[in-house]
Design an enzyme around this catalytic site. Sequence first.
Site, PDB file in Angstrom:
ATOM      1  N   ASP A 199       0.908  -1.143   0.000  1.00  0.00           N
ATOM      2  CA  ASP A 199       0.000   0.000   0.000  1.00  0.00           C
ATOM      3  C   ASP A 199       0.946   1.191   0.000  1.00  0.00           C
ATOM      4  O   ASP A 199       1.636   1.438   1.002  1.00  0.00           O
ATOM      5  CB  ASP A 199      -0.880   0.029   1.252  1.00  0.00           C
ATOM      6  CG  ASP A 199      -1.865   1.185   1.201  1.00  0.00           C
ATOM      7  OD1 ASP A 199      -1.448   2.304   0.833  1.00  0.00           O
ATOM      8  OD2 ASP A 199      -3.042   0.990   1.524  1.00  0.00           O
ATOM      9  N   HIS A 200       1.011   1.914  -1.096  1.00  0.00           N
ATOM     10  CA  HIS A 200       2.103   2.894  -1.206  1.00  0.00           C
ATOM     11  C   HIS A 200       1.988   4.014  -0.162  1.00  0.00           C
ATOM     12  O   HIS A 200       2.963   4.693   0.118  1.00  0.00           O
ATOM     13  CB  HIS A 200       2.242   3.425  -2.641  1.00  0.00           C
ATOM     14  CG  HIS A 200       1.260   4.500  -3.002  1.00  0.00           C
ATOM     15  ND1 HIS A 200      -0.019   4.234  -3.398  1.00  0.00           N
ATOM     16  CD2 HIS A 200       1.369   5.848  -3.036  1.00  0.00           C
ATOM     17  CE1 HIS A 200      -0.645   5.364  -3.653  1.00  0.00           C
ATOM     18  NE2 HIS A 200       0.184   6.374  -3.445  1.00  0.00           N
ATOM     19  N   HIS A 262      -5.746   2.853   1.360  1.00  0.00           N
ATOM     20  CA  HIS A 262      -5.004   3.989   1.908  1.00  0.00           C
ATOM     21  C   HIS A 262      -5.665   4.617   3.135  1.00  0.00           C
ATOM     22  O   HIS A 262      -5.017   4.896   4.137  1.00  0.00           O
ATOM     23  CB  HIS A 262      -4.824   5.081   0.850  1.00  0.00           C
ATOM     24  CG  HIS A 262      -4.313   4.562  -0.459  1.00  0.00           C
ATOM     25  ND1 HIS A 262      -3.385   3.554  -0.553  1.00  0.00           N
ATOM     26  CD2 HIS A 262      -4.581   4.921  -1.745  1.00  0.00           C
ATOM     27  CE1 HIS A 262      -3.121   3.316  -1.823  1.00  0.00           C
ATOM     28  NE2 HIS A 262      -3.829   4.116  -2.572  1.00  0.00           N
TER      29      HIS A 262
HETATM   30  C1  BG6 Z   1      -3.764   5.219  -6.015  1.00  0.00           C
HETATM   31  C2  BG6 Z   1      -5.132   5.340  -6.617  1.00  0.00           C
HETATM   32  O1  BG6 Z   1      -3.676   4.035  -5.252  1.00  0.00           O
HETATM   33  O2  BG6 Z   1      -3.509   6.330  -5.181  1.00  0.00           O
HETATM   34  C3  BG6 Z   1      -5.256   6.647  -7.382  1.00  0.00           C
HETATM   35  O3  BG6 Z   1      -5.358   4.252  -7.498  1.00  0.00           O
HETATM   36  C4  BG6 Z   1      -4.870   7.811  -6.522  1.00  0.00           C
HETATM   37  O4  BG6 Z   1      -6.582   6.814  -7.875  1.00  0.00           O
HETATM   38  C5  BG6 Z   1      -3.527   7.569  -5.863  1.00  0.00           C
HETATM   39  O5  BG6 Z   1      -4.809   8.964  -7.353  1.00  0.00           O
HETATM   40  C6  BG6 Z   1      -3.218   8.638  -4.842  1.00  0.00           C
HETATM   41  O6  BG6 Z   1      -1.912   8.494  -4.401  1.00  0.00           O
HETATM   42  P1  BG6 Z   1      -1.044   9.759  -3.966  1.00  0.00           P
HETATM   43  O7  BG6 Z   1       0.271   9.170  -3.555  1.00  0.00           O
HETATM   44  O8  BG6 Z   1      -0.956  10.631  -5.174  1.00  0.00           O
HETATM   45  O9  BG6 Z   1      -1.778  10.400  -2.855  1.00  0.00           O
END
Ligand code: BG6
Length: 521
Positions: A199-200, A262
């Site tokens: 989960d990034h 997230h």
């Molecule tokens: C991704 C989603 O996991 O996270 C995207 O698929 C979203 O829709 C993105 O834009 C948001 O990540 P960050 O790091 O830009 O907040």
Amino acid sequence: MRILNSPAQANGGNGDRKNLDACTIVIFGASGDLTARKLIPALYHLFKENQMPADFRVVGFARREKTDASWRTELRAALDQFSRTKPVDEKVWAAFANNLFYCQGDLTDDAAYKKLETQLAGFGSGPLRENLLFYLAISPSQFGEVVEQVHRCGLLNKEGSAWQRIVVEKPFGHDLASAQELNRELTRYAHEQQVFRIDHYLGKETVQNILMFRFSNSIFERLWNRESVDHVQITVSEKIGVGDRGGYYEEAGALRDMVQNHMLQVLSLIAMEPPVSLEAEAVRDEKVKLLKSIRELSPADVGKQIVRGQYFAGAVNGDPRPGYRQEVKVKPDSNVETFVALKLFIDNWRWSGVPFYLRTGKNLPQSASEVRIQFRPTPNVLFAAQCGSQLDANALTLRLQPDEGIYLRFNGKVPGTTIDVRPVRMHFSYDAEFGAYTPEAYERLLLEAIAGDATLFIRRDEVETAWKIADAIRTGWERKPLTNREFYAAGTWGPIAADDLLAQLGHTWHEPQLLKKLANQ
Ligand code: BG6
């Protein structure tokens, strides 16, 4: 900042980021977007900062015909676009690129895996052949096939001190049943300890700082409960619309795309109990416990506690945007949500009765992620005559991105002869304190996977518990088309219904504010 120092995983790894085992990273899906945008730039930066193991190889596995040389050239060009530091350091790139190799093959073809095995054998008989990180940058429907194939070739569970790990990307299923099936497929041939689900958000520096902040500051930790906290707001807003991802989004929607993963991750870090140690299992045990204590939602509760929304045409900061139903690959009568707001309750000793409000959406006025802890107000007796009900409650905001920092809002007397009280702020900015330090989430996550520390990855029971929550919400929405109150114009903060959700308890959403702007006020 280092919050994690857990010992090695059962399947090998030394847990020490300074002295990492030599290894080979095999990327399945090497021709894809993720490899060029995120994985290779992250590995390049780790290499540039001397954080990669002293000896390593990267093998890109994909169907398209390419040579090592042509793959390297392609990645070099992509780096110009996706590297977070520019210009690309040619010397560093040349040294890094020597470690990149391409293996052409079809994921369903036995012979391709034999080829991979031969290629790995070409790296000698030591750790480059034995310590293997398989990165599945492919569709989840192909996970099972790949794991079975690498197992069959004897690449997955080697004897001795070598380690093999599998990193998987989201989406990890689209509901509980499909996530359970994926888990079964992955663990048919691999142990759970070998599986690293990404989960990034957990790779983001400020998200990691939540635990550090909570558990190393007594002044805040003792307020972190129902006695002192009135409510909590978590906002993850995005200025972008779905763009060219309409096809994917039609299947996902904001609930699956952002909330199940997230947002519930951020919520669990904000609300979990202190773990007994910083070891992966201890931290993840507490996160799962927290997710399990979120009050279950019946379909009737969903109607009252969850608001969905979909944008129609509008403008974000003057930039015109089409409505969601007009986006490419989106059905003209789609009911898919591009916005969700939730009111959740955590039924445990610490949080009983405290509402947690979460919201996320596309085409909102700002891109910002933040958590706001709003404290209970003081009895409004002393200043009622001057300030009436206007006296602001204290609030602590953790700004996760952009403009990362933390600020505390409290009341102060306006200088002068009258008794006038208004909110003032104290703020900490990462930038000002530590200088610009902006490693990409993928750098940290890749490093942790190489080191064998699973703290920043999602455990099997965690992903399944999160899906249970998302599934209950979907059940509540089933066969209910969007109503007028659930649409919002692109460029606004979501549907009116989201404001009503907070108004039920006399609360209002707080718009994320730029810390830099506040500092200059
Ligand atoms: C991704 C989603 O996991 O996270 C995207 O698929 C979203 O829709 C993105 O834009 C948001 O990540 P960050 O790091 O830009 O907040």
